[in-house]
Design a protein around this motif. Sequence first.
Motif, PDB file in Angstrom:
ATOM      1  N   VAL A  96      84.192  23.973  54.789  1.00  0.00           N
ATOM      2  CA  VAL A  96      83.300  24.727  53.904  1.00  0.00           C
ATOM      3  C   VAL A  96      83.331  24.069  52.534  1.00  0.00           C
ATOM      4  CG1 VAL A  96      82.783  26.950  52.864  1.00  0.00           C
ATOM      5  CG2 VAL A  96      83.746  26.862  55.170  1.00  0.00           C
ATOM      6  N   ALA A 144      81.031  23.728  48.606  1.00  0.00           N
ATOM      7  CA  ALA A 144      79.970  24.242  47.741  1.00  0.00           C
ATOM      8  C   ALA A 144      78.942  23.138  47.506  1.00  0.00           C
ATOM      9  CB  ALA A 144      80.561  24.736  46.426  1.00  0.00           C
ATOM     10  N   THR A 145      78.143  22.851  48.525  1.00  0.00           N
ATOM     11  CA  THR A 145      77.115  21.818  48.413  1.00  0.00           C
ATOM     12  C   THR A 145      75.953  22.320  47.561  1.00  0.00           C
ATOM     13  OG1 THR A 145      75.990  22.601  50.418  1.00  0.00           O
ATOM     14  CG2 THR A 145      77.741  20.953  50.699  1.00  0.00           C
ATOM     15  N   LYS A 161      72.831  22.568  48.241  1.00  0.00           N
ATOM     16  CA  LYS A 161      71.963  23.446  49.022  1.00  0.00           C
ATOM     17  C   LYS A 161      72.599  24.819  49.189  1.00  0.00           C
ATOM     18  CE  LYS A 161      69.371  23.656  53.367  1.00  0.00           C
ATOM     19  NZ  LYS A 161      69.069  22.940  54.650  1.00  0.00           N
ATOM     20  N   ALA A 162      73.897  24.840  49.482  1.00  0.00           N
ATOM     21  CA  ALA A 162      74.594  26.122  49.623  1.00  0.00           C
ATOM     22  C   ALA A 162      74.617  26.879  48.306  1.00  0.00           C
ATOM     23  CB  ALA A 162      76.018  25.883  50.129  1.00  0.00           C
ATOM     24  N   PHE A 221      73.416  30.658  47.447  1.00  0.00           N
ATOM     25  CA  PHE A 221      74.407  31.543  46.841  1.00  0.00           C
ATOM     26  C   PHE A 221      73.847  32.200  45.589  1.00  0.00           C
ATOM     27  CE2 PHE A 221      77.895  31.886  43.678  1.00  0.00           C
ATOM     28  CZ  PHE A 221      78.609  32.920  44.277  1.00  0.00           C
ATOM     29  N   PHE A 259      82.575  33.050  49.187  1.00  0.00           N
ATOM     30  CA  PHE A 259      81.963  31.770  48.795  1.00  0.00           C
ATOM     31  C   PHE A 259      82.211  31.491  47.314  1.00  0.00           C
ATOM     32  CE2 PHE A 259      78.606  28.828  47.585  1.00  0.00           C
ATOM     33  CZ  PHE A 259      78.712  27.881  48.596  1.00  0.00           C
TER      34      PHE A 259
END
Length: 284
Positions: free
Chosen positions: A168, A170-171, A173-174, A178, A233
């Motif tokens: 996992v 924190a890209t 896109k993510a 978010f 996240f």
Amino acid sequence: MALGGNPVFNGKNFRSATRGNAAAGFGTTTYAGQTVANQQQLEHMYNQPSAGPAQTGRMTFDDVIVKTLLSLGVVLVGAAIPAFLVPGLALPLMVLGALGGFVLGLVNSFKREPSPALILAYAGLEGLFLGGLTMFFESMFPGIALQALLGTLIVFGVTLALFKSGKVRATPKAMKFFLIAIISYAAFSLLNLGLMVFGATDGMFGLRSADIPGTNIPFGLVMGLLAIGLAAFSLIVDFTSISEGVRQGAPQKYSWTAAFGLTVTLVWLYVEILRLLAILRGDE
């Protein structure tokens, strides 16, 4: 030539200086000893480990861990005040903690330089809020405080393990999803709070207490799971920021910023788990 082929070393003055040095104990033997000593000192210096981040004033994982534990310790001390020391003042202390924590949270978020005093003050106020809130739910649902604490630790541990495994991240896109999700959730929370304040809903948790149409599933269950996912996240984002700060050699003072971010997220996660458990145990 007594001293070799270089005529500079054959002058009278040099010989006088040499004899003077010998008389004073600075002859060839002493000079050779000093040379050996200097070589040993150099070898010792080269054999020493390179200066780490702590020696160069850079942020380290240890710094972040220590300061985060200190901040969370202050939260626990603050929580003990309404929970054990003055339970009769739990409600006013909870309100004070909620309002004061919100204000200091904004102040710390927008300050360019971290302030340890303000960060610890925020932790103490959040402790007052959590202590009062926890005792309120504990009186209704015995054992819920321990359940919420264990749930928070489990989510934190699983999230950290997933981050360390690289599964996992924190890209960019993510992060877009978010931000959209967290803004939407904040808007829902403000709307729900407004409905509760003006008495537009009858449930303890406002819209969260109502069932999803056509089912017996509380709407708060879905929103609670979503909120816990967002908080988890957010921990990934915190871990990523800390790793980048250490890797890029951020100044040591920013370990307080990292501790503040982790404290905010963990407080949020605990509150969401506590509320979700209260919704699930509402029929008891």
